[in-house]
Scaffold this active site. Structure first.
Site, short mmCIF file in Angstrom:
data_model
loop_
_atom_site.label_atom_id
_atom_site.label_comp_id
_atom_site.label_asym_id
_atom_site.label_seq_id
_atom_site.Cartn_x
_atom_site.Cartn_y
_atom_site.Cartn_z
N SER A 212 23.95 0.72 -1.34
CA SER A 212 22.57 0.80 -0.84
C SER A 212 22.13 -0.48 -0.13
O SER A 212 21.53 -0.43 0.94
CB SER A 212 21.62 1.06 -2.01
OG SER A 212 22.01 2.21 -2.70
N CYS B 49 25.07 3.51 -6.66
CA CYS B 49 23.88 4.35 -6.82
C CYS B 49 24.15 5.79 -6.42
O CYS B 49 23.89 6.72 -7.17
CB CYS B 49 22.72 3.78 -6.00
SG CYS B 49 21.30 4.87 -5.97
N CYS C 14 22.98 6.17 -10.07
CA CYS C 14 21.65 6.78 -10.13
C CYS C 14 21.60 8.25 -9.73
O CYS C 14 21.00 9.06 -10.44
CB CYS C 14 20.69 6.03 -9.20
SG CYS C 14 20.87 4.25 -9.22
N LYS D 252 23.76 10.63 -11.94
CA LYS D 252 23.16 10.52 -13.28
C LYS D 252 21.87 11.31 -13.35
O LYS D 252 21.63 12.07 -14.28
CB LYS D 252 22.93 9.03 -13.57
CG LYS D 252 22.33 8.65 -14.91
CD LYS D 252 20.84 8.74 -15.03
CE LYS D 252 20.05 7.92 -14.04
NZ LYS D 252 20.07 6.50 -14.26
N TYR E 240 20.74 0.56 -20.77
CA TYR E 240 20.32 1.69 -19.93
C TYR E 240 21.36 2.82 -19.98
O TYR E 240 21.04 3.98 -20.24
CB TYR E 240 20.27 1.26 -18.47
CG TYR E 240 19.11 0.48 -17.97
CD1 TYR E 240 18.10 1.10 -17.24
CD2 TYR E 240 19.04 -0.91 -18.12
CE1 TYR E 240 17.05 0.39 -16.69
CE2 TYR E 240 17.99 -1.63 -17.58
CZ TYR E 240 17.00 -0.99 -16.86
OH TYR E 240 15.97 -1.69 -16.32
N GLU F 295 20.88 6.46 -21.70
CA GLU F 295 20.71 7.60 -20.79
C GLU F 295 21.78 8.65 -21.02
O GLU F 295 21.50 9.86 -21.11
CB GLU F 295 20.74 7.12 -19.34
CG GLU F 295 19.49 6.33 -18.96
CD GLU F 295 19.45 5.87 -17.50
OE1 GLU F 295 18.38 5.49 -17.05
OE2 GLU F 295 20.50 5.89 -16.83
N ALA G 131 12.54 2.41 -14.72
CA ALA G 131 12.51 3.53 -15.67
C ALA G 131 13.87 3.70 -16.30
O ALA G 131 14.89 3.46 -15.66
CB ALA G 131 12.10 4.81 -14.95
N HIS H 93 -8.09 14.75 -15.82
CA HIS H 93 -8.06 15.47 -17.08
C HIS H 93 -7.65 16.91 -16.88
O HIS H 93 -8.06 17.52 -15.90
CB HIS H 93 -9.47 15.42 -17.70
CG HIS H 93 -9.54 16.06 -19.04
ND1 HIS H 93 -9.02 15.47 -20.16
CD2 HIS H 93 -10.06 17.26 -19.43
CE1 HIS H 93 -9.23 16.27 -21.20
NE2 HIS H 93 -9.85 17.35 -20.79
N GLU I 25 -4.10 9.90 -18.46
CA GLU I 25 -5.53 9.55 -18.39
C GLU I 25 -5.85 8.49 -19.45
O GLU I 25 -6.79 7.71 -19.32
CB GLU I 25 -6.43 10.77 -18.55
CG GLU I 25 -6.36 11.46 -19.90
CD GLU I 25 -7.28 12.69 -19.96
OE1 GLU I 25 -8.49 12.53 -19.79
OE2 GLU I 25 -6.76 13.80 -20.16
P1 NDP Z 1 23.21 -3.34 -20.15
O1 NDP Z 1 23.48 -4.77 -19.93
O2 NDP Z 1 21.87 -2.78 -19.95
O3 NDP Z 1 23.69 -2.93 -21.61
C1 NDP Z 1 24.95 -3.27 -22.11
C2 NDP Z 1 24.97 -2.88 -23.57
O4 NDP Z 1 26.27 -3.05 -24.09
C3 NDP Z 1 24.03 -3.75 -24.40
O5 NDP Z 1 23.43 -2.93 -25.36
C4 NDP Z 1 24.99 -4.76 -25.03
O6 NDP Z 1 24.55 -5.22 -26.27
C5 NDP Z 1 26.22 -3.90 -25.22
N1 NDP Z 1 27.45 -4.68 -25.24
C6 NDP Z 1 27.88 -5.62 -24.37
N2 NDP Z 1 29.10 -6.08 -24.73
C7 NDP Z 1 29.43 -5.41 -25.85
C8 NDP Z 1 30.57 -5.43 -26.69
N3 NDP Z 1 31.60 -6.24 -26.46
N4 NDP Z 1 30.60 -4.61 -27.78
C9 NDP Z 1 29.55 -3.78 -28.01
N5 NDP Z 1 28.46 -3.71 -27.26
C10 NDP Z 1 28.40 -4.51 -26.17
O7 NDP Z 1 24.30 -2.62 -19.23
P2 NDP Z 1 24.45 -1.14 -18.74
O8 NDP Z 1 25.92 -1.02 -18.52
O9 NDP Z 1 23.79 -0.16 -19.63
O10 NDP Z 1 23.69 -1.15 -17.36
C11 NDP Z 1 24.01 -2.13 -16.38
C12 NDP Z 1 22.83 -2.35 -15.48
O11 NDP Z 1 22.71 -1.24 -14.61
C13 NDP Z 1 21.49 -2.44 -16.19
O12 NDP Z 1 21.21 -3.74 -16.60
C14 NDP Z 1 20.53 -1.96 -15.14
O13 NDP Z 1 20.12 -3.05 -14.38
C15 NDP Z 1 21.36 -1.01 -14.31
N6 NDP Z 1 21.01 0.39 -14.61
C16 NDP Z 1 19.75 0.82 -14.36
C17 NDP Z 1 19.39 2.12 -14.62
C18 NDP Z 1 18.00 2.57 -14.35
O14 NDP Z 1 17.30 1.90 -13.60
N7 NDP Z 1 17.55 3.67 -14.93
C19 NDP Z 1 20.35 3.08 -15.18
C20 NDP Z 1 21.63 2.52 -15.43
C21 NDP Z 1 21.94 1.22 -15.15
P3 NDP Z 1 23.49 -6.44 -26.41
O15 NDP Z 1 22.14 -5.86 -26.15
O16 NDP Z 1 23.66 -6.86 -27.84
O17 NDP Z 1 23.91 -7.47 -25.43
#
Ligand code: NDP
Length: 490
Positions: free
Chosen positions: A17, A46, A51, A54, A181, A185, A379, A473, A478
């Site tokens: 993108s 994306c 996105c 998904k 995320y 999701e 979101a 409403h 609201e």
């Molecule tokens: P995130 O960084 O959001 O989440 C990664 C998750 O994996 C966290 O819960 C983290 O835990 C966990 N984790 C990391 N390493 C390990 C490990 N070794 N063992 C176990 N758990 C682990 O990444 P995502 O892959 O979910 O998404 C990547 C990015 O993509 C997001 O940050 C977002 O910006 C974007 N995205 C946006 C969406 C939207 O706008 N709707 C949808 C999907 C993705 P901890 O919290 O403890 O670090």
């Protein structure tokens, strides 16, 4: 535009993108001579593996609930099975269409495209995988990111988010690792499609960093809807179920009966089919052992900078391999810029697009334009959705005294169908200035709602200005203009 002695004014690496937007605006609006290289499908994460597919899966997974609700409203609807094959066919056709649109946008703007891998050779030279080189006055790195697996033995038995859209069949059961995320999701999506979902998250609550109350309600709703969510739990070991002596007997496919982990991985490599290795035995950090048809690692994404020649060319990389840039997306090499997930700033499509636009404005429009990363609404497409903009209650409290206006209730539509689901509408307000510092919504279509509230929060409106707006409403939202008394202040 003058080209000096270069082949191009701009060479963009990556057709996602951000890269596509920058390329076509530089060429189409500023007359720059632009080329773009992409070694996979146009549209990037994306459109091809993020996105868009998904969200189509979110829609698909929502219909089971709709049928149930419709019955409460007097419709004589019968449950039926979900046909993954039929859905996947339509989804792939839609992705093909969108990829075509992206290609057309580039050719329509006279951007020359190379369906090849490109790496950086020096400050002004790009090397293509066909052995040729191209020179450019500016190089824009927009290579995105890729999902990572944790460093545990047999991690390759699990799939990552990229693989989901290519599954031949849906598993009967899935274990999802992570609490971000993607994990949340897809836990909701698979649950809605009838898959038995277990989710392990190592921390105390999913969606770390978001408002405590809002993520608490999302987690509660996910459980109510059937997701088997284990907090404070991580994966410790995994192996093909059939090869694990102590593990319970595998169920389902016997494709890898008697196989070792290596056999299973070899099978996967041969077939190219994810999840082809059969049931997987898993041991958790709490000592529980269970067999799942599939394991999904949603454990974060890293920037795609490996073997790109960036460091050799003088571009600085950060701890996770991200390209380090200044506020104008410029790297340590003045002619090389980077935008989007590869910079690991805010990994969201609209942010990458804005970074691409700011880059073009800076380099070709003659107006240095810093990217504004403040107050970005976003979101999470769980069920229910969560929409959020600005500060969480916890972050706001750490900064100043705040008032919290918050209400949680059963919305009319699902309450009528006797469903327990609750929604949440929450405003975090500065006590001193009355400015709304944050808004958090957990509700159906929260993504749509937060887009609108995001305008008011970005504009710095006060609680009193919110209240000047007449309510619509009867709606859920609201409440955002009718909450008179703070629930708490501190
Ligand atoms: P995130 O960084 O959001 O989440 C990664 C998750 O994996 C966290 O819960 C983290 O835990 C966990 N984790 C990391 N390493 C390990 C490990 N070794 N063992 C176990 N758990 C682990 O990444 P995502 O892959 O979910 O998404 C990547 C990015 O993509 C997001 O940050 C977002 O910006 C974007 N995205 C946006 C969406 C939207 O706008 N709707 C949808 C999907 C993705 P901890 O919290 O403890 O670090």
């Amino acid at each position: 535009m003058a080209q000096d002695t270069f082949d191009y004014d701009l060479f963009v690496i990556g057709g996602g993108s951000g890269g596509v937007r920058a390329a076509r605006v530089a060429a189409g609006e500023y007359g720059a001579k632009v080329a773009l290289a992409e070694d996979d499908r146009y549209g990037g994460t994306c459109v091809i593996r993020g996105c868009v597919p998904k969200k189509l899966m979110v829609f698909a997974s929502g219909y089971a609930e709709v049928v149930e609700e419709a019955r409460a409203y007097g419709w004589d609807l019968k449950d039926g099975p979900f046909d993954w094959d039929a859905f996947r066919g339509r989804m792939n056709a839609e992705l093909d269409r969108l990829e075509g649109v992206y290609r057309k946008l580039l050719s329509g703007s006279d951007v020359e495209t190379f369906d090849l891998r490109a790496t950086v050779k020096d400050a002004h030279t790009v090397a293509l995988s066909d052995g040729t080189t191209k020179t450019a006055k500016h190089i824009l790195v927009a290579t995105g990111g890729y999902p990572v697996r944790p460093d545990i033995p047999n991690a390759d038995l699990g799939i990552v988010s990229d693989d989901i859209f290519h599954l031949d069949t849906l598993p009967k059961s899935i274990l999802i690792i992570g609490g971000g995320y993607i994990a949340c999701e897809f836990a909701c999506i698979f649950n809605g499609l009838g898959v038995e979902v277990t989710q392990y998250y190592r921390g105390a609550q999913v969606l770390r960093g978001f408002d405590e109350e809002a993520r608490g309600l999302v987690a509660e709703s996910m459980r109510e809807n059937g997701v088997n969510l284990h907090l404070g739990t991580n994966i410790l070991e995994m192996a093909p179920a059939a090869s694990h002596e102590e593990g319970p007997s595998p169920t389902g496919s016997d494709a890898s009966m008697g196989a070792t982990a290596q056999d299973a991985l070899a099978l996967r490599a041969q077939t190219g089919s994810k999840g082809a290795s059969g049931p997987i035995w898993v041991k958790s950090t709490t000592g529980a052992e269970q067999v799942f048809d599939m394991v999904l690692f949603a454990t974060g994404r890293d920037p795609s900078t490996r073997n790109m020649g960036l460091e050799e060319a003088g571009v600085a990389l950060g701890r996770r391999g991200e390209v380090v840039v200044n506020e104008y997306s410029q790297t340590a090499v003045p002619s090389i810029y980077a935008i989007g997930d590869v910079t690991n700033r805010v990994a969201l499509t609209p942010v990458a697009i804005r970074e691409g636009m700011a880059f073009v404005q800076t380099v070709f429009g003659g107006t240095p334009t810093a990217v504004d990363h403040d107050l970005i609404p976003s979101a999470i497409f769980t069920q229910p959705e969560m929409g959020t903009v600005g500060l969480s209650e916890e972050d706001a409290r750490a900064q100043e005294e705040v008032e919290i206006y918050c209400t949680s209730f059963r919305p009319m539509q699902t309450a009528f169908a006797d469903k327990p689901n609750r929604v949440l509408m929450k405003l975090v307000v500065s006590k001193a200035t009355r400015v709304v510092l944050g808004c958090h919504i957990v509700a159906p279509a929260a993504g749509e709602l937060i887009q609108m509230v995001g305008i008011a929060v970005k504009a710095g409106l006060t609680k009193e200005q919110f209240d000047m707006t007449c309510a619509v409403h009867p709606t859920m939202s609201e409440e955002l203009v009718t909450m008179r008394n703070p629930m708490r202040s501190a």
